[in-house]
Design an enzyme around this catalytic site. Sequence first.
Site, PDB file in Angstrom:
ATOM      1  N   ALA A 118       0.862  -1.178   0.000  1.00 14.23           N
ATOM      2  CA  ALA A 118       0.000   0.000   0.000  1.00 14.23           C
ATOM      3  C   ALA A 118       0.901   1.231   0.000  1.00 14.23           C
ATOM      4  CB  ALA A 118      -0.880  -0.015   1.243  1.00 14.23           C
ATOM      5  N   GLY A 165       0.492  -5.086   0.706  1.00 12.41           N
ATOM      6  CA  GLY A 165      -0.649  -5.113  -0.213  1.00 12.41           C
ATOM      7  C   GLY A 165      -0.309  -5.739  -1.554  1.00 12.41           C
ATOM      8  N   GLU A 170      -0.687  -9.336  -1.031  1.00 11.38           N
ATOM      9  CA  GLU A 170      -2.135  -9.589  -0.886  1.00 11.38           C
ATOM     10  C   GLU A 170      -2.847  -9.528  -2.231  1.00 11.38           C
ATOM     11  OE1 GLU A 170      -2.243  -6.468   2.255  1.00 11.38           O
ATOM     12  OE2 GLU A 170      -3.544  -7.893   3.262  1.00 11.38           O
ATOM     13  N   GLU A 172       4.131  -5.443   7.157  1.00 10.23           N
ATOM     14  CA  GLU A 172       3.358  -4.373   7.807  1.00 10.23           C
ATOM     15  C   GLU A 172       3.765  -4.151   9.251  1.00 10.23           C
ATOM     16  OE1 GLU A 172       2.092  -6.740   5.842  1.00 10.23           O
ATOM     17  OE2 GLU A 172       0.546  -5.888   4.531  1.00 10.23           O
TER      18      GLU A 172
HETATM   19  N1  CO8 Z   1       4.593   3.276  -0.471  1.00  9.65           N
HETATM   20  C1  CO8 Z   1       4.994   4.462  -0.969  1.00  9.65           C
HETATM   21  N2  CO8 Z   1       6.141   4.634  -1.646  1.00  9.65           N
HETATM   22  C2  CO8 Z   1       6.939   3.560  -1.793  1.00  9.65           C
HETATM   23  C3  CO8 Z   1       6.597   2.300  -1.283  1.00  9.65           C
HETATM   24  C4  CO8 Z   1       5.348   2.167  -0.598  1.00  9.65           C
HETATM   25  N3  CO8 Z   1       4.892   0.988  -0.106  1.00  9.65           N
HETATM   26  N4  CO8 Z   1       7.578   1.426  -1.582  1.00  9.65           N
HETATM   27  C5  CO8 Z   1       8.506   2.135  -2.269  1.00  9.65           C
HETATM   28  N5  CO8 Z   1       8.135   3.412  -2.396  1.00  9.65           N
HETATM   29  C6  CO8 Z   1       8.850   4.495  -3.059  1.00  9.65           C
HETATM   30  C7  CO8 Z   1      10.019   4.972  -2.205  1.00  9.65           C
HETATM   31  O1  CO8 Z   1       9.579   5.900  -1.225  1.00  9.65           O
HETATM   32  C8  CO8 Z   1      10.905   5.600  -3.256  1.00  9.65           C
HETATM   33  O2  CO8 Z   1      10.401   6.874  -3.590  1.00  9.65           O
HETATM   34  P1  CO8 Z   1      11.405   8.161  -3.631  1.00  9.65           P
HETATM   35  O3  CO8 Z   1      12.348   7.830  -4.758  1.00  9.65           O
HETATM   36  O4  CO8 Z   1      10.476   9.286  -3.942  1.00  9.65           O
HETATM   37  O5  CO8 Z   1      12.068   8.226  -2.324  1.00  9.65           O
HETATM   38  C9  CO8 Z   1      10.690   4.707  -4.474  1.00  9.65           C
HETATM   39  O6  CO8 Z   1       9.461   4.032  -4.247  1.00  9.65           O
HETATM   40  C10 CO8 Z   1      11.777   3.653  -4.636  1.00  9.65           C
HETATM   41  O7  CO8 Z   1      11.867   2.945  -3.409  1.00  9.65           O
HETATM   42  P2  CO8 Z   1      13.256   2.726  -2.632  1.00  9.65           P
HETATM   43  O8  CO8 Z   1      14.198   3.871  -2.904  1.00  9.65           O
HETATM   44  O9  CO8 Z   1      12.918   2.449  -1.215  1.00  9.65           O
HETATM   45  O10 CO8 Z   1      13.776   1.416  -3.382  1.00  9.65           O
HETATM   46  P3  CO8 Z   1      14.768   0.304  -2.797  1.00  9.65           P
HETATM   47  O11 CO8 Z   1      15.104  -0.556  -3.970  1.00  9.65           O
HETATM   48  O12 CO8 Z   1      15.878   0.941  -2.031  1.00  9.65           O
HETATM   49  O13 CO8 Z   1      13.900  -0.543  -1.730  1.00  9.65           O
HETATM   50  C11 CO8 Z   1      11.928  -1.726  -0.974  1.00  9.65           C
HETATM   51  C12 CO8 Z   1      12.814  -1.305  -2.176  1.00  9.65           C
HETATM   52  C13 CO8 Z   1      12.723  -2.671  -0.058  1.00  9.65           C
HETATM   53  C14 CO8 Z   1      10.710  -2.440  -1.538  1.00  9.65           C
HETATM   54  C15 CO8 Z   1      11.514  -0.469  -0.163  1.00  9.65           C
HETATM   55  O14 CO8 Z   1      11.009   0.505  -1.077  1.00  9.65           O
HETATM   56  C16 CO8 Z   1      10.455  -0.727   0.869  1.00  9.65           C
HETATM   57  O15 CO8 Z   1      10.747  -1.240   1.922  1.00  9.65           O
HETATM   58  N6  CO8 Z   1       9.175  -0.316   0.589  1.00  9.65           N
HETATM   59  C17 CO8 Z   1       8.089  -0.465   1.526  1.00  9.65           C
HETATM   60  C18 CO8 Z   1       7.625  -1.908   1.626  1.00  9.65           C
HETATM   61  C19 CO8 Z   1       6.505  -2.043   2.624  1.00  9.65           C
HETATM   62  O16 CO8 Z   1       6.665  -1.793   3.805  1.00  9.65           O
HETATM   63  N7  CO8 Z   1       5.321  -2.454   2.147  1.00  9.65           N
HETATM   64  C20 CO8 Z   1       4.181  -2.658   2.972  1.00  9.65           C
HETATM   65  C21 CO8 Z   1       3.344  -1.429   3.001  1.00  9.65           C
HETATM   66  S1  CO8 Z   1       2.033  -1.523   4.181  1.00  9.65           S
HETATM   67  C22 CO8 Z   1       0.826  -2.358   3.389  1.00  9.65           C
HETATM   68  O17 CO8 Z   1       0.959  -2.790   2.287  1.00  9.65           O
HETATM   69  C23 CO8 Z   1      -0.449  -2.478   4.170  1.00  9.65           C
HETATM   70  C24 CO8 Z   1      -1.381  -3.408   3.464  1.00  9.65           C
HETATM   71  C25 CO8 Z   1      -2.792  -3.139   3.835  1.00  9.65           C
HETATM   72  C26 CO8 Z   1      -3.653  -2.713   2.759  1.00  9.65           C
HETATM   73  C27 CO8 Z   1      -3.280  -3.049   1.347  1.00  9.65           C
HETATM   74  C28 CO8 Z   1      -3.948  -2.150   0.397  1.00  9.65           C
HETATM   75  C29 CO8 Z   1      -3.558  -2.322  -0.981  1.00  9.65           C
END
Ligand code: CO8
Length: 258
Positions: free
Chosen positions: A66, A109, A112, A132
């Site tokens: 998400a 998400g 999911e 999460e």
């Molecule tokens: N949300 C918003 N932006 C994101 C997300 C995210 N989940 N994941 C990545 N991005 C963005 C980053 O902020 C970054 O943006 P910017 O360049 O503007 O800073 C860009 O994408 C590239 O990401 P990274 O620089 O972080 O890329 P890396 O290769 O270094 O890392 C990762 C990749 C490991 C995937 C890292 O981006 C990460 O940890 N992302 C978050 C993963 C996460 O925690 N996901 C779970 C989210 S919570 C959730 O899904 C709740 C589910 C409930 C409802 C579901 C509804 C659909």
Amino acid sequence: MTEYETILVDRKDRVGIITLNRPEALNALNNRLMNEVVAAAKAFDRDPGIGALVITGSAKAFAAGADIKEMQDNRFPAVYLDDWLGPWDELGRVRKPIVAAVAGYALGGGCELAMLCDILIAADTAKFGQPEIKLGVIPGIGGSQRLTRAVGKAKAMDLCLTGRTMGAEEAERAGLVSRVVPAEQLLTEALAVAETVAAMSLPAAVMMKESVNRAFETTLAEGVRFERRLFHAAFATADQKEGMAAFAEKRPAVFGNE
Ligand code: CO8
């Protein structure tokens, strides 16, 4: 054709293809993307020229979860009253089979969303997880339920409580995905699977999906009864006559989807 901002929509013969397309955010699932995926999937579901769907992302990310930046200021009364994430449930009500083609990150998400699909095919680069807990929340569109049913309590607890990711090989061993292929073959393989399904009798494929899904919703006795009713009903279709006549006549079946 409807204009979408966060997805690409295409079709190949009888397969509808939805590609998540927010490369700047690793296909993070914001509200707009959710509404667009659901709208596109429902349109394919209504389209008599479509027999199966493929949902895919990019080489780096199926979807990284998400959109954290969009949801970070959410408050309980608003999300509760808006039934936030409710539209994703509508994806679970799409009746035609959906193939998820997953490369790179399928987290939160994203994992999911893949589990809302019916056949999961992973590239060898795929990474699955429900991280999460690291954000102080839990999954919100079925992760704690569908992952547990797919891989069992031991691995689901391990993944959900530590937030670690699992690679494609582990995901296949655990029963989350049905095939792992080299990344460069992912879309070809997913399309081939979807085309195979789309060439079957559509009523039979829809009955099959409904029947398998029943296994997750009811007791064995009720599930078997449900299957038996649909099995009997299949004999009311022209496709049953065609399928069995083709077998007897040693020729390929040509289904009219009725
Ligand atoms: N949300 C918003 N932006 C994101 C997300 C995210 N989940 N994941 C990545 N991005 C963005 C980053 O902020 C970054 O943006 P910017 O360049 O503007 O800073 C860009 O994408 C590239 O990401 P990274 O620089 O972080 O890329 P890396 O290769 O270094 O890392 C990762 C990749 C490991 C995937 C890292 O981006 C990460 O940890 N992302 C978050 C993963 C996460 O925690 N996901 C779970 C989210 S919570 C959730 O899904 C709740 C589910 C409930 C409802 C579901 C509804 C659909």
